[in-house]
Write a protein that holds these residues in place. Structure first.
Motif, short mmCIF file in Angstrom:
data_model
loop_
_atom_site.label_atom_id
_atom_site.label_comp_id
_atom_site.label_asym_id
_atom_site.label_seq_id
_atom_site.Cartn_x
_atom_site.Cartn_y
_atom_site.Cartn_z
N ALA A 77 -0.47 -24.16 -12.07
CA ALA A 77 -0.14 -23.36 -13.25
C ALA A 77 1.17 -23.91 -13.82
O ALA A 77 2.08 -24.30 -13.08
CB ALA A 77 0.01 -21.89 -12.89
N THR A 78 1.28 -23.91 -15.14
CA THR A 78 2.44 -24.49 -15.82
C THR A 78 3.44 -23.41 -16.22
O THR A 78 3.06 -22.39 -16.81
CB THR A 78 1.99 -25.25 -17.07
N ALA A 79 4.71 -23.64 -15.89
CA ALA A 79 5.76 -22.70 -16.27
C ALA A 79 5.95 -22.72 -17.79
O ALA A 79 5.99 -23.79 -18.40
CB ALA A 79 7.06 -23.07 -15.56
N THR A 80 6.06 -21.53 -18.37
CA THR A 80 6.26 -21.43 -19.82
C THR A 80 7.65 -20.93 -20.18
O THR A 80 8.18 -21.29 -21.23
CB THR A 80 5.23 -20.47 -20.43
N SER A 81 8.25 -20.10 -19.33
CA SER A 81 9.59 -19.58 -19.63
C SER A 81 10.24 -19.09 -18.35
O SER A 81 9.57 -18.76 -17.37
CB SER A 81 9.53 -18.44 -20.66
N LEU A 82 11.58 -19.04 -18.39
CA LEU A 82 12.37 -18.60 -17.24
C LEU A 82 13.22 -17.42 -17.68
O LEU A 82 13.90 -17.49 -18.71
CB LEU A 82 13.23 -19.75 -16.73
N HIS A 83 13.17 -16.34 -16.91
CA HIS A 83 13.97 -15.16 -17.20
C HIS A 83 14.70 -14.76 -15.92
O HIS A 83 14.08 -14.36 -14.93
CB HIS A 83 13.08 -14.00 -17.68
N LYS A 84 16.04 -14.91 -15.95
CA LYS A 84 16.83 -14.70 -14.74
C LYS A 84 16.63 -13.31 -14.14
O LYS A 84 16.74 -13.12 -12.94
CB LYS A 84 18.31 -14.92 -15.04
N LYS A 85 16.31 -12.32 -14.98
CA LYS A 85 16.15 -10.95 -14.50
C LYS A 85 14.82 -10.74 -13.77
O LYS A 85 14.72 -9.88 -12.88
CB LYS A 85 16.25 -9.98 -15.68
N TYR A 86 13.80 -11.55 -14.13
CA TYR A 86 12.46 -11.31 -13.59
C TYR A 86 11.91 -12.47 -12.75
O TYR A 86 11.31 -12.24 -11.70
CB TYR A 86 11.48 -11.05 -14.74
N GLY A 87 12.07 -13.69 -13.23
CA GLY A 87 11.48 -14.83 -12.55
C GLY A 87 10.99 -15.83 -13.56
O GLY A 87 11.58 -16.02 -14.62
N VAL A 88 9.86 -16.48 -13.25
CA VAL A 88 9.29 -17.53 -14.11
C VAL A 88 7.89 -17.13 -14.52
O VAL A 88 7.07 -16.73 -13.68
CB VAL A 88 9.26 -18.88 -13.36
N PHE A 89 7.60 -17.23 -15.82
CA PHE A 89 6.26 -16.92 -16.31
C PHE A 89 5.43 -18.20 -16.34
O PHE A 89 5.90 -19.28 -16.73
CB PHE A 89 6.33 -16.29 -17.70
N LEU A 90 4.15 -18.06 -15.93
CA LEU A 90 3.23 -19.18 -15.79
C LEU A 90 2.01 -19.01 -16.68
O LEU A 90 1.51 -17.90 -16.86
CB LEU A 90 2.76 -19.31 -14.34
N ASN A 91 1.53 -20.10 -17.20
CA ASN A 91 0.28 -20.11 -17.97
C ASN A 91 -0.87 -20.43 -17.01
O ASN A 91 -0.92 -21.51 -16.44
CB ASN A 91 0.36 -21.15 -19.08
N ILE A 92 -1.81 -19.48 -16.86
CA ILE A 92 -2.98 -19.72 -16.01
C ILE A 92 -4.25 -19.83 -16.85
O ILE A 92 -5.35 -19.80 -16.31
CB ILE A 92 -3.14 -18.64 -14.92
N GLY A 93 -4.08 -19.91 -18.17
CA GLY A 93 -5.24 -20.10 -19.04
C GLY A 93 -5.71 -18.87 -19.77
O GLY A 93 -6.66 -18.94 -20.56
N VAL A 94 -5.08 -17.71 -19.51
CA VAL A 94 -5.45 -16.49 -20.24
C VAL A 94 -4.33 -16.15 -21.22
O VAL A 94 -3.26 -16.78 -21.22
CB VAL A 94 -5.72 -15.31 -19.27
N SER A 95 -4.57 -15.13 -22.06
CA SER A 95 -3.65 -14.86 -23.16
C SER A 95 -2.30 -14.30 -22.71
O SER A 95 -1.32 -14.36 -23.46
CB SER A 95 -4.30 -13.91 -24.17
N LYS A 96 -2.21 -13.76 -21.51
CA LYS A 96 -0.95 -13.21 -21.01
C LYS A 96 -0.46 -14.05 -19.83
O LYS A 96 -1.21 -14.31 -18.89
CB LYS A 96 -1.11 -11.75 -20.58
N ASP A 97 0.79 -14.49 -19.91
CA ASP A 97 1.36 -15.29 -18.83
C ASP A 97 1.54 -14.46 -17.56
O ASP A 97 1.71 -13.24 -17.62
CB ASP A 97 2.70 -15.89 -19.26
N LEU A 98 1.50 -15.15 -16.44
CA LEU A 98 1.60 -14.52 -15.12
C LEU A 98 3.02 -14.70 -14.59
O LEU A 98 3.58 -15.79 -14.68
CB LEU A 98 0.59 -15.16 -14.18
N LEU A 99 3.58 -13.64 -14.03
CA LEU A 99 4.96 -13.71 -13.52
C LEU A 99 5.00 -14.18 -12.07
O LEU A 99 4.33 -13.63 -11.20
CB LEU A 99 5.63 -12.35 -13.62
#
Length: 295
Positions: A77-99
């Motif tokens: 899965a490819t990282a799309t964004s980093l948020h220090k408060k939560y973690g890293v969001f990943l693209n798994i191929g669906v419309s909502k990124d996975l944390l």
């Protein structure tokens, strides 16, 4: 009928059309299939297979795109964004990124995956039934691996860092070989998910690799030689430094050790490009070839 759960695949029936998609049902519960998640024409009563996830409001929603990252099914899965408060969001191929939660990442965020980095993961639910990414552990990664051949020694490989340790990092090469990079062989700050170019410095009996991100000695000399020549060209081919210059002067001007400076000078002199005189170094000027009519 059991509750519809995020992260699962379900066979549902189209209940009715809505202004922004379709409602699907299992006979008891209804979920929204947003028009952005539709991959073909649908009619009422059609039976379709969908992947269930939580939308931005935390509600169960459906998509006709079935990701390869699922419960007990790992994939990249490819990282799309980093948020220090939560973690890293990943693209798994669906419309909502996975944390990928910060609880599953190193304490310092500089070691977290950056956008574009890839991690090998599956899905998991927390105690509140929220969907998260689950990083693959050593056991899972080992199922992808192959023993490396001995002739790989001193070859260049492309690899992805999947685990950080106090003394280095574990990687998986494009070919599927497992490798380790000691901190002494890294270059700069390394992070989980980072794609790196490295060279094989040892192939162990178990088929695993010892790797280095540092250039070979001749590559270092070549790079330093280019730096010196560029500096000298900016000064009409001369500089007030030679192999007896003070280490501090060399470090301040070129950012390298005196030992590396002397190796680079030695290489340039061996190639006939440079000579030294009275504390200075000079680039040799190329002679202009004589024309046939010149004596």
């Amino acid at each position: 009928m059991a509750e519809l759960t995020a992260g699962t695949i379900a066979n549902l029936e189209v209940s009715h059309k809505a202004p922004f998609g379709y409602f699907l049902t299992d006979g008891t519960h209804e979920v929204l299939l947003h028009e952005n998640d539709v991959t073909g024409k649908l009619n009422d009563k059609d039976k379709i297979t969908v992947f269930l996830y939580q939308d931005h409001q935390g509600r169960i929603a459906a998509t006709m795109t079935i990701p390869t990252v699922r419960f007990n099914s790992f994939d990249w899965a490819t990282a799309t964004s980093l948020h220090k408060k939560y973690g890293v969001f990943l693209n798994i191929g669906v419309s909502k990124d996975l944390l990928l939660s910060k609880d599953d990442l190193p304490y310092e965020w500089i070691y977290w995956p950056q956008p574009g980095d890839r991690v090998y993961c599956s899905l998991k639910l927390d105690k509140k039934q929220r969907l998260f990414a689950r990083l693959a552990d050593e056991t899972v990664i080992s199922t992808l691996s192959l023993p490396a051949p001995e002739e790989l020694r001193n070859k260049d490989v492309h690899a992805t860092i999947y685990r950080l340790l106090d003394d280095g990092a574990h990687v998986l090469t494009e070919e599927g070989y497992l490798g380790f990079i000691h901190n002494a062989e890294t270059s700069g700050t390394i992070r989980i998910g980072q794609s790196i170019e490295c060279r094989v410095i040892a192939v162990k009996e178990n088929g695993k690799l010892n790797l280095s991100m540092k250039p070979r000695s001749y590559e270092v000399i070549g790079g330093n030689s280019e730096k010196i020549v560029a500096y000298m060209n900016s000064r009409d081919g001369a500089m007030p430094y030679w192999d007896k210059s003070l280490p501090e002067e060399i470090k301040e001007r070129f950012g390298i050790s005196k030992g590396d400076f002397k190796k680079a000078l030695g290489q340039l002199m061996k190639e006939g490009k440079l000579y030294q005189e009275d504390g200075w170094s000079y680039l040799k000027q190329e002679e202009t070839p004589k024309s046939p009519d010149q004596g």
